[in-house]
Design an enzyme around this catalytic site. Structure first.
Site, PDB file in Angstrom:
ATOM      1  CB  CYS A   2      31.913  65.462  53.873  1.00 10.45           C
ATOM      2  SG  CYS A   2      32.362  66.520  55.230  1.00 10.45           S
ATOM      3  NE  ARG A  27      30.169  59.400  53.223  1.00 12.52           N
ATOM      4  CZ  ARG A  27      31.291  59.025  52.633  1.00 12.52           C
ATOM      5  NH1 ARG A  27      31.322  57.949  51.909  1.00 12.52           N
ATOM      6  NH2 ARG A  27      32.384  59.738  52.754  1.00 12.52           N
ATOM      7  CD1 TRP A  74      32.426  64.642  60.460  1.00 13.07           C
ATOM      8  CD2 TRP A  74      30.384  64.145  61.217  1.00 13.07           C
ATOM      9  NE1 TRP A  74      32.560  64.165  61.739  1.00 13.07           N
ATOM     10  CE2 TRP A  74      31.332  63.855  62.226  1.00 13.07           C
ATOM     11  CE3 TRP A  74      29.031  63.914  61.470  1.00 13.07           C
ATOM     12  CZ2 TRP A  74      30.954  63.328  63.468  1.00 13.07           C
ATOM     13  CZ3 TRP A  74      28.677  63.393  62.706  1.00 13.07           C
ATOM     14  CH2 TRP A  74      29.621  63.106  63.679  1.00 13.07           C
ATOM     15  CG  ASN A 100      33.874  64.800  50.989  1.00 17.37           C
ATOM     16  OD1 ASN A 100      33.099  65.710  51.255  1.00 17.37           O
ATOM     17  ND2 ASN A 100      33.482  63.616  50.564  1.00 17.37           N
ATOM     18  N   GLY A 101      37.552  66.488  52.990  1.00 15.07           N
ATOM     19  CA  GLY A 101      38.970  66.499  53.346  1.00 15.07           C
ATOM     20  C   GLY A 101      39.308  67.716  54.178  1.00 15.07           C
ATOM     21  CD  GLU A 472      33.800  51.294  76.742  1.00 17.90           C
ATOM     22  OE1 GLU A 472      33.129  51.805  77.648  1.00 17.90           O
ATOM     23  OE2 GLU A 472      33.466  51.361  75.547  1.00 17.90           O
ATOM     24  CE  LYS A 476      30.724  49.587  74.119  1.00 16.69           C
ATOM     25  NZ  LYS A 476      31.222  50.907  74.337  1.00 16.69           N
ATOM     26  CD  GLU A 479      26.667  49.827  74.893  1.00 10.86           C
ATOM     27  OE1 GLU A 479      25.822  50.728  74.919  1.00 10.86           O
ATOM     28  OE2 GLU A 479      27.876  50.053  74.700  1.00 10.86           O
ATOM     29  CG  HIS A 495      37.929  43.892  99.382  1.00 12.97           C
ATOM     30  ND1 HIS A 495      38.415  43.774 100.661  1.00 12.97           N
ATOM     31  CD2 HIS A 495      38.982  44.277  98.620  1.00 12.97           C
ATOM     32  CE1 HIS A 495      39.702  44.087 100.690  1.00 12.97           C
ATOM     33  NE2 HIS A 495      40.070  44.395  99.450  1.00 12.97           N
ATOM     34  CE  LYS A 594      26.848  56.595  68.500  1.00 11.55           C
ATOM     35  NZ  LYS A 594      27.745  55.698  69.245  1.00 11.55           N
TER      36      LYS A 594
HETATM   37  O1  M6R Z   1      27.549  60.955  73.336  1.00 10.66           O
HETATM   38  P1  M6R Z   1      28.103  60.703  74.712  1.00 10.66           P
HETATM   39  O2  M6R Z   1      29.545  60.331  74.674  1.00 10.66           O
HETATM   40  O3  M6R Z   1      27.851  61.828  75.645  1.00 10.66           O
HETATM   41  O4  M6R Z   1      27.304  59.444  75.229  1.00 10.66           O
HETATM   42  C1  M6R Z   1      27.480  58.946  76.523  1.00 10.66           C
HETATM   43  C2  M6R Z   1      26.847  57.600  76.667  1.00 10.66           C
HETATM   44  O5  M6R Z   1      25.456  57.670  76.453  1.00 10.66           O
HETATM   45  C3  M6R Z   1      27.443  56.578  75.685  1.00 10.66           C
HETATM   46  O6  M6R Z   1      28.826  56.494  75.828  1.00 10.66           O
HETATM   47  C4  M6R Z   1      26.834  55.170  75.927  1.00 10.66           C
HETATM   48  O7  M6R Z   1      27.216  54.687  77.176  1.00 10.66           O
HETATM   49  C5  M6R Z   1      27.235  54.217  74.797  1.00 10.66           C
HETATM   50  N1  M6R Z   1      26.100  53.483  74.344  1.00 10.66           N
HETATM   51  C6  M6R Z   1      28.261  53.232  75.209  1.00 10.66           C
HETATM   52  O8  M6R Z   1      28.601  52.328  74.202  1.00 10.66           O
END
Ligand code: M6R
Length: 599
Positions: A2, A27, A74, A100-101, A472, A476, A479, A495, A594
């Site tokens: 917020c 934000r 938010w 906020n809070g 993961e 990272k 991507e 394998h 996103k």
């Molecule tokens: O908002 P969500 O957690 O549902 O999103 C899922 C994926 O699209 C998201 O985690 C994506 O893989 C990210 N870019 C990973 O860093």
């Protein structure tokens, strides 16, 4: 998170407030609103969605006033809608507040006010502040605010106006608030960026301070009513630096926000060794748990499987949401389907949820964005409280998803009559400090990133709880740096993938000490024997792995259940620094969004 802006002065109040809100947009927020003290009284506008929607409602130029307050929300209590958006007013329209809070004794205060005949109209914790101030306003406006704050437990960054008063009251405990000093005008904001277009002279409020802000001056008191002398700071930062709090990118800022995200996620959920979640689950009829998610959220689901099975003895399956939705899944009323999503808007996860509901399964969401579509569709949920995640690469959301899954596992264990292990509860408490230790490694990891920035491929290996962390780490890197990366369970190498290993194929091992440590050491020897270059994340006490490679990242030890969080942080840094060294804007990597709201 917020944002707050307040203004008193000769300019057009609504333009200043709307301009300030736009400065706070970075934000993250889901609704916004403003209240202006006009000759007709307090006039309020609210809108869900972008500031542009609010701007349309306010209209251009006709709203005259002396002062006003505004807010970007938010959601934390109650979904994003106009009723829940700030400012909140008391029933008589005398007092307006933006907050906020989180008010921790909200339910007790709500009961108290309701019994006294006050009508609470929103689902927020914030609204009660307006009623309390109006109730206590009997002469002195600042005193009424101070009296209301005496009753509040929790955190606040607060700005208040009153219909008859030519002043704004601001107060802070735990949520940042600043005063911006102008010539014949004054500003209040949760964040310097909201006022920097007008002034660079800033006063920072400390906890339990209350400011009385008038057009030509201000005074600050502590909550006991004693005057406090404040230092005026001259701000030299640019707006861009401030929005990212001095970090070069949102992703880096969000990596560094992880200790705070953990604290927020744990707040109120672990008390005296017990897990407090408000979930309505009948364990007697629960046959199986199925977790569905995408991307990073799917990786946290894999960790959740280990945590839930270990603590509950309930079988857990994990599925990609995109697969689950189309494979006519075998789920029924005896299954609990957990959906995990940072955004709460991912199309595949939403469709999987609908499929599960149609088949009669119970549904539970682990969601970061309050009031998002998935959060509204699930029967019950655990919000993640990571705060807004703006960088496309998920970092802090992953961390708090794992915490939520652990809390759920410990909660179900507790419901079965078994106490959570004491060491885990203790380690949850120290986790933010342990993460801070890892955050100090950023510069070291950048040196490693420089060494590997030109590689074309990289393999990530881990076992047990650290296998999903390997996945993961690889996600990272690929991507945001566009380097091809694969995650594998370390033992699977032999394998097939081991055929890829030569001097040009770095292999990142997550090799912290757990039950599979000796096995991981053997896997490392296998890679070394084939000329592969090893990078290893190890416990800081470990002496053995340092003999196999110089490319070492040392991390502190916590319970095995929490090591995935500790180990994910260096992976985030590694991917971030490689991408940055390649000159990529990792906050907006190519081809990615996103929140993926299409199939
Ligand atoms: O908002 P969500 O957690 O549902 O999103 C899922 C994926 O699209 C998201 O985690 C994506 O893989 C990210 N870019 C990973 O860093």
């Amino acid at each position: 998170m917020c944002g707050i802006i307040g203004y008193i002065g000769p300019r057009d109040v609504s333009s200043v407030l709307l301009g300030g809100l736009k400065r706070l947009e970075y934000r993250g927020y889901d609704s916004a609103g403003l209240t202006i003290k006009s000759p007709e009284g307090l006039v309020t506008f609210k809108a869900v969605g972008k500031i542009a929607e609010l701007e349309k409602k306010v209209g251009g130029g006709n709203l005259k006033g002396d002062l006003g307050i505004a807010h970007t929300r938010w959601a934390t209590h109650g979904e994003p809608n106009e009723i829940n958006a700030h400012p909140h007013l008391d029933a008589k329209g005398e007092v307006a507040i933006v907050h906020n809070g989180i008010i921790e004794n909200y339910y007790a205060l709500k009961d108290f006010l309701t019994k006294e005949g006050f009508k609470i109209v929103s689902d927020t914790d914030s609204e009660i502040i307006a009623h309390l101030i109006q109730k206590f306003h009997n002469g002195s406006f600042p005193e009424a605010v101070a009296k209301a704050l005496e009753l509040i437990e929790g955190t606040f960054g607060l700005a208040v106006i009153q219909r008859e008063e030519n002043k704004i009251i601001a107060a802070r405990r735990g949520s940042p608030l600043v005063l911006g000093l102008g010539e014949g005008e004054m500003f209040i904001a949760s964040d310097v960026s909201a006022v920097l277009d007008y002034t660079k002279k800033i006063v920072y409020l400390n906890d339990d301070e209350l400011a009385i802000v008038e057009r030509d001056g201000y005074s600050v008191k502590n909550l006991k009513g004693e005057e406090v002398n404040k230092k005026v700071y001259e701000i030299k930062w640019t707006l861009d630096q401030i929005e990212k709090k001095g970090f070069k990118h949102f992703m880096l800022k969000e990596i560094f926000e992880q200790p705070e995200a953990v604290i927020n996620t744990l707040r109120g959920r672990v008390k005296e060794g017990k897990i407090k979640l408000s979930l309505d689950l009948d364990l007697n009829s629960l046959r199986r748990i199925v977790i569905v998610a995408c991307g990073t959220s799917w990786h946290s689901a894999l960790i959740g499987k280990y945590l839930l099975e270990k603590n509950t003895d309930i079988p857990v399956e994990v599925d990609y949401a995109s697969e689950f939705r189309y494979r006519d899944p075998l789920v029924n009323k005896n299954d609990l389907v957990i959906v995990i999503s940072q955004s709460g808007e991912t199309a595949d996860t939403l469709a999987a949820l609908k499929e599960a509901k149609a088949k009669g399964a119970k549904t539970l969401g682990i969601i970061n964005v309050v009031g998002s579509t998935i959060a509204r569709e699930v029967e019950m949920g655990i919000y993640s409280h990571a705060g807004p995640e703006i960088g496309v690469a998920s970092t802090k959301a992953f961390t708090v998803q794992v915490i939520d899954l652990l809390l759920l596992a410990l909660f179900l264990r507790q419901e079965k009559g078994l106490k959570p292990e004491k060491t885990i509860i203790n380690d949850l408490e120290v986790l933010p400090e342990k993460i801070k230790e890892v955050l100090k490694q950023s510069d070291n990891i950048r040196k490693l990133a420089k060494k590997f920035v030109n590689c074309k491929n990289i393999i990530y290996l881990g076992r047990g709880l650290n296998f999903p962390v390997a996945l993961e780490g690889a996600l990272k890197l690929k991507e945001i740096s566009y380097i091809h990366a694969e995650g594998y369970p370390a033992a699977e190498m032999k394998h097939g993938p081991i055929a890829l290993v030569d001097k040009n194929m770095p292999v990142m091992f997550i090799a912290t000490q757990d039950g599979t440590y000796e096995k991981i050491l053997s896997n490392m020897e296998e890679i070394k024997a084939r000329g592969g270059e090893i990078i290893a994340i190890i416990n800081k006490e470990d002496k053995r792995i340092s003999r196999l490679t110089d490319n070492i990242i040392k991390v502190p030890s916590v319970s095995n259940e929490l090591m995935p969080i500790i180990n994910a942080v260096p992976m985030q840094f590694f991917a971030y620094h490689v991408a940055d060294l390649k000159g990529i804007d990792m906050d907006k990597p190519r081809n990615l969004a996103k929140s993926v709201t299409v199939e």
